[in-house]
Scaffold this motif. Structure first.
Motif, mmCIF file in Angstrom:
data_model
loop_
_atom_site.group_PDB
_atom_site.id
_atom_site.type_symbol
_atom_site.label_atom_id
_atom_site.label_comp_id
_atom_site.label_asym_id
_atom_site.label_seq_id
_atom_site.Cartn_x
_atom_site.Cartn_y
_atom_site.Cartn_z
ATOM 1 N N GLY A 68 -114.699 26.970 22.306
ATOM 2 C CA GLY A 68 -115.255 26.449 23.677
ATOM 3 C C GLY A 68 -116.490 26.669 23.764
ATOM 4 O O GLY A 68 -117.006 27.421 22.590
ATOM 5 N N ALA A 69 -117.007 26.497 24.833
ATOM 6 C CA ALA A 69 -118.511 26.994 24.964
ATOM 7 C C ALA A 69 -118.807 28.289 25.231
ATOM 8 O O ALA A 69 -120.024 28.799 24.883
ATOM 9 C CB ALA A 69 -119.110 26.091 26.439
ATOM 10 N N THR A 70 -117.958 29.172 25.631
ATOM 11 C CA THR A 70 -118.218 30.707 25.639
ATOM 12 C C THR A 70 -118.641 31.061 24.067
ATOM 13 O O THR A 70 -119.558 31.772 24.231
ATOM 14 C CB THR A 70 -116.958 31.474 26.369
ATOM 15 O OG1 THR A 70 -116.757 31.033 27.665
ATOM 16 C CG2 THR A 70 -117.131 32.884 26.411
ATOM 17 N N ASN A 73 -121.810 29.605 22.954
ATOM 18 C CA ASN A 73 -123.147 30.166 23.547
ATOM 19 C C ASN A 73 -123.278 31.689 22.708
ATOM 20 O O ASN A 73 -124.379 31.966 22.375
ATOM 21 C CB ASN A 73 -122.715 30.402 25.412
ATOM 22 C CG ASN A 73 -123.305 29.108 25.930
ATOM 23 O OD1 ASN A 73 -123.790 28.223 25.469
ATOM 24 N ND2 ASN A 73 -122.334 29.161 26.937
ATOM 25 N N HIS A 93 -124.702 30.739 32.912
ATOM 26 C CA HIS A 93 -123.349 31.257 33.213
ATOM 27 C C HIS A 93 -122.993 32.324 32.591
ATOM 28 O O HIS A 93 -123.779 32.839 31.493
ATOM 29 C CB HIS A 93 -122.409 30.141 32.148
ATOM 30 C CG HIS A 93 -121.092 30.230 32.383
ATOM 31 N ND1 HIS A 93 -120.188 30.967 31.468
ATOM 32 C CD2 HIS A 93 -120.082 29.582 33.336
ATOM 33 C CE1 HIS A 93 -118.992 30.827 31.821
ATOM 34 N NE2 HIS A 93 -118.699 30.060 33.007
ATOM 35 N N SER A 95 -121.322 33.399 30.145
ATOM 36 C CA SER A 95 -120.854 33.568 28.888
ATOM 37 C C SER A 95 -122.124 33.664 27.904
ATOM 38 O O SER A 95 -122.419 33.765 26.936
ATOM 39 C CB SER A 95 -120.015 32.273 28.561
ATOM 40 O OG SER A 95 -120.758 31.041 28.849
ATOM 41 N N MET A 134 -129.482 26.286 30.953
ATOM 42 C CA MET A 134 -128.509 25.309 31.047
ATOM 43 C C MET A 134 -129.182 24.083 31.361
ATOM 44 O O MET A 134 -129.847 23.694 32.076
ATOM 45 C CB MET A 134 -127.494 25.800 31.993
ATOM 46 C CG MET A 134 -127.905 25.840 33.251
ATOM 47 S SD MET A 134 -126.790 27.237 34.244
ATOM 48 C CE MET A 134 -125.222 27.128 33.721
ATOM 49 N N ASN A 138 -123.524 24.938 36.640
ATOM 50 C CA ASN A 138 -122.113 24.485 36.988
ATOM 51 C C ASN A 138 -121.664 24.721 38.729
ATOM 52 O O ASN A 138 -120.675 24.012 39.173
ATOM 53 C CB ASN A 138 -120.916 25.442 36.377
ATOM 54 C CG ASN A 138 -121.669 26.944 36.439
ATOM 55 O OD1 ASN A 138 -122.664 27.205 36.181
ATOM 56 N ND2 ASN A 138 -120.483 27.761 36.701
ATOM 57 N N ASP A 163 -127.100 25.190 27.022
ATOM 58 C CA ASP A 163 -125.838 25.036 27.454
ATOM 59 C C ASP A 163 -125.648 23.700 28.211
ATOM 60 O O ASP A 163 -126.126 23.679 29.404
ATOM 61 C CB ASP A 163 -125.547 26.446 28.498
ATOM 62 C CG ASP A 163 -124.102 26.307 28.921
ATOM 63 O OD1 ASP A 163 -123.605 25.294 28.743
ATOM 64 O OD2 ASP A 163 -123.709 27.181 29.604
ATOM 65 N N VAL A 165 -122.742 22.192 28.672
ATOM 66 C CA VAL A 165 -121.518 22.180 29.035
ATOM 67 C C VAL A 165 -121.274 20.896 30.352
ATOM 68 O O VAL A 165 -120.400 20.059 30.165
ATOM 69 C CB VAL A 165 -120.830 23.377 29.397
ATOM 70 C CG1 VAL A 165 -119.250 23.324 30.283
ATOM 71 C CG2 VAL A 165 -120.502 24.173 28.437
ATOM 72 N N GLN A 166 -121.840 21.113 31.392
ATOM 73 C CA GLN A 166 -121.631 20.216 32.498
ATOM 74 C C GLN A 166 -122.396 18.906 32.503
ATOM 75 O O GLN A 166 -122.244 18.312 33.358
ATOM 76 C CB GLN A 166 -121.950 21.128 33.972
ATOM 77 C CG GLN A 166 -121.463 22.503 34.352
ATOM 78 C CD GLN A 166 -119.942 22.384 34.523
ATOM 79 O OE1 GLN A 166 -119.552 21.095 34.739
ATOM 80 N NE2 GLN A 166 -119.005 23.592 34.488
ATOM 81 N N SER A 186 -118.384 21.816 25.747
ATOM 82 C CA SER A 186 -116.871 22.219 25.663
ATOM 83 C C SER A 186 -115.967 21.016 25.866
ATOM 84 O O SER A 186 -116.357 20.156 26.997
ATOM 85 C CB SER A 186 -116.704 23.179 26.857
ATOM 86 O OG SER A 186 -115.323 23.608 27.324
ATOM 87 N N HIS A 188 -113.023 20.863 27.432
ATOM 88 C CA HIS A 188 -112.396 20.409 28.490
ATOM 89 C C HIS A 188 -113.191 20.057 29.834
ATOM 90 O O HIS A 188 -112.508 19.671 31.097
ATOM 91 C CB HIS A 188 -111.360 21.632 28.898
ATOM 92 C CG HIS A 188 -112.074 23.075 29.518
ATOM 93 N ND1 HIS A 188 -112.002 23.382 30.769
ATOM 94 C CD2 HIS A 188 -112.859 23.850 28.824
ATOM 95 C CE1 HIS A 188 -112.715 24.558 30.864
ATOM 96 N NE2 HIS A 188 -113.362 24.796 29.932
ATOM 97 N N LYS A 189 -114.638 20.232 29.721
ATOM 98 C CA LYS A 189 -115.484 19.629 30.844
ATOM 99 C C LYS A 189 -115.694 18.077 30.718
ATOM 100 O O LYS A 189 -116.544 17.889 31.669
ATOM 101 C CB LYS A 189 -116.722 20.409 30.775
ATOM 102 C CG LYS A 189 -116.462 21.893 30.598
ATOM 103 C CD LYS A 189 -116.156 22.783 32.070
ATOM 104 C CE LYS A 189 -116.040 24.283 31.798
ATOM 105 N NZ LYS A 189 -115.639 24.742 33.120
ATOM 106 N N CYS A 304 -114.912 30.685 36.370
ATOM 107 C CA CYS A 304 -114.651 31.934 35.435
ATOM 108 C C CYS A 304 -114.716 33.313 36.488
ATOM 109 O O CYS A 304 -114.205 34.324 36.108
ATOM 110 C CB CYS A 304 -115.747 31.925 34.674
ATOM 111 S SG CYS A 304 -116.032 30.414 33.806
#
Ligand code: PMP
Length: 361
Positions: A68-70, A73, A93, A95, A134, A138, A163, A165-166, A186, A188-189, A304
């Motif tokens: 994942g992104a955690t 990162n 974030h 992470s 980022m 988020n 990052d 992710v979003q 990530s 799941h995003k 989170c």
């Protein structure tokens, strides 16, 4: 039926991702095995790598699959940050902010964007740096000026980790165009499964593994690859459609116009699907619970840290003070409908009037 408006915590699974995962679960092999079953799993893995990399205009060999992104990162920060000062924006974030000790925090402006003058000063202070920013926040959806930050990093010999992710799946973005040194994403995003992500590296850049393990992922990340999750990740990457952004933006704008409350980060460029609504004097958790009871899933701060009481660190970094504890995030998923928004607006207004009245009672 409840209305799901918490896409930035996790997007609903796309049907293409579910189908790809179910098919991949039937494959028995380990991608590191040399027999036919292993080779079949390897083909699926490499096909996934090619599809994810291609959508971001990156080379497959520069993509490291992670959990994942955690993890992506942390891999970037521990791998690329070795021997460098690590600097991160104040609204990053956890992470990123907690990936290593001693990370230097860069201030953001009141609108949530990185203060470029402060970045330049920090870079001038000397010593090679790794800067972490980022692409999109988020909680507020605010977009950092990555191009300008990258120019400063290049002038001062610093590396830039983004990052994303979003941002991926919501705004146009490619590794080649952005030009950053590394990018975390990530699954799941963007409508894939939880538990898969990737770190993309600039061509020619390498890093030491955080988990050496069996040398998978070209020695950059040990551990048997999560082939079914990666198959779902790749299918979700192929499925997202950036032309949906205009529709989501129109729905988001309606929420902002009709909810009749302040919007955090409204003066900055933002993601099309996200709004951060401030209701002064009413704790965000109270708002989230009231809306949940009415059938609307929204969030206080980042998922989170939800469950933790207190103000959002990212909103505090924007200088919001006591208001940082009174904002909720509404983030529209890829499949949000007009009807979802038609139902949300009166529910929000009713919640607002009731909680305001009980506060003054
Ligand atoms: N970065 C940002 C901006 C995020 O929103 C999240 C998820 N909340 C992460 C990193 C961590 O991603 P993952 O859940 O894949 O570990």
């Amino acid at each position: 039926m409840p209305v799901y408006l918490d896409a930035n915590a996790t997007e609903p699974l796309r049907p293409q991702a579910r189908d790809a995962m179910i098919a991949a679960l039937e494959l028995p092999g380990n991608p590191s095995s040399i027999h036919a079953d292993g080779r079949a799993a390897r083909r699926l893995l490499e096909e996934g790598r090619r599809r994810v990399a291609e959508r971001l205009d990156a080379r497959p060999q520069d993509l490291v699959f992670t959990s994942g992104a955690t993890e992506a990162n942390a891999l970037a920060i521990l791998g690329l940050g070795r021997g460098r000062r690590i600097l991160a924006g104040g609204t990053e974030h956890p992470s990123v902010l907690r990936a290593a000790p001693g990370i230097g925090i860069l201030p953001v402006q009141g609108d949530g964007r990185i203060a470029l003058d402060a970045l330049e000063r920090a870079l001038r202070e000397g010593g090679a740096a790794l800067v972490c920013l980022m692409a999109a926040n988020n909680e507020t959806g605010v977009l950092h000026p990555i191009d300008a930050a990258l120019r400063l990093c290049r002038q001062h010999g610093a590396l830039l980790h983004v990052d994303a992710v979003q941002a991926v799946g919501r705004i146009a973005l490619t590794m080649a165009e952005m030009g950053a040194d590394s990018l975390a994403i990530s699954a799941h995003k963007l409508g894939g499964p939880k538990g898969a992500g990737a770190l993309l590296l600039r061509p020619g850049l390498d890093l030491a593994a955080m988990l050496p393990g069996g040398g998978q992922e070209r020695g950059r990340r040990g551990g048997t690859e999560a082939v079914p999750a990666i198959a779902g990740f790749a299918a979700a990457m192929a499925a997202y459609d950036l032309s949906a952004a205009a529709r989501l933006r129109a729905l988001r704008d309606r929420i902002e116009q009709e909810c009749g409350t302040d919007v955090i980060g409204a003066d900055a460029p933002r993601l099309p699907n996200t709004t951060c609504l401030l209701l002064r004097g009413v704790p965000a958790e109270t708002q989230v619970i009231a809306l949940d009871l009415a059938g609307f899933r929204v969030s206080a701060g980042s998922a989170c840290s939800s469950g933790k009481v207190g103000p959002s660190p990212a909103l505090l970094a924007m200088g919001l003070g006591a208001d940082a504890a009174c904002a909720i995030r509404v983030s529209l998923p890829w499949n949000a409908s007009d009807e979802d928004v038609d139902r949300f607006i009166p529910a929000y207004r009713a919640m607002r009037d009731r909680l305001r009245a009980s506060r003054s009672a």
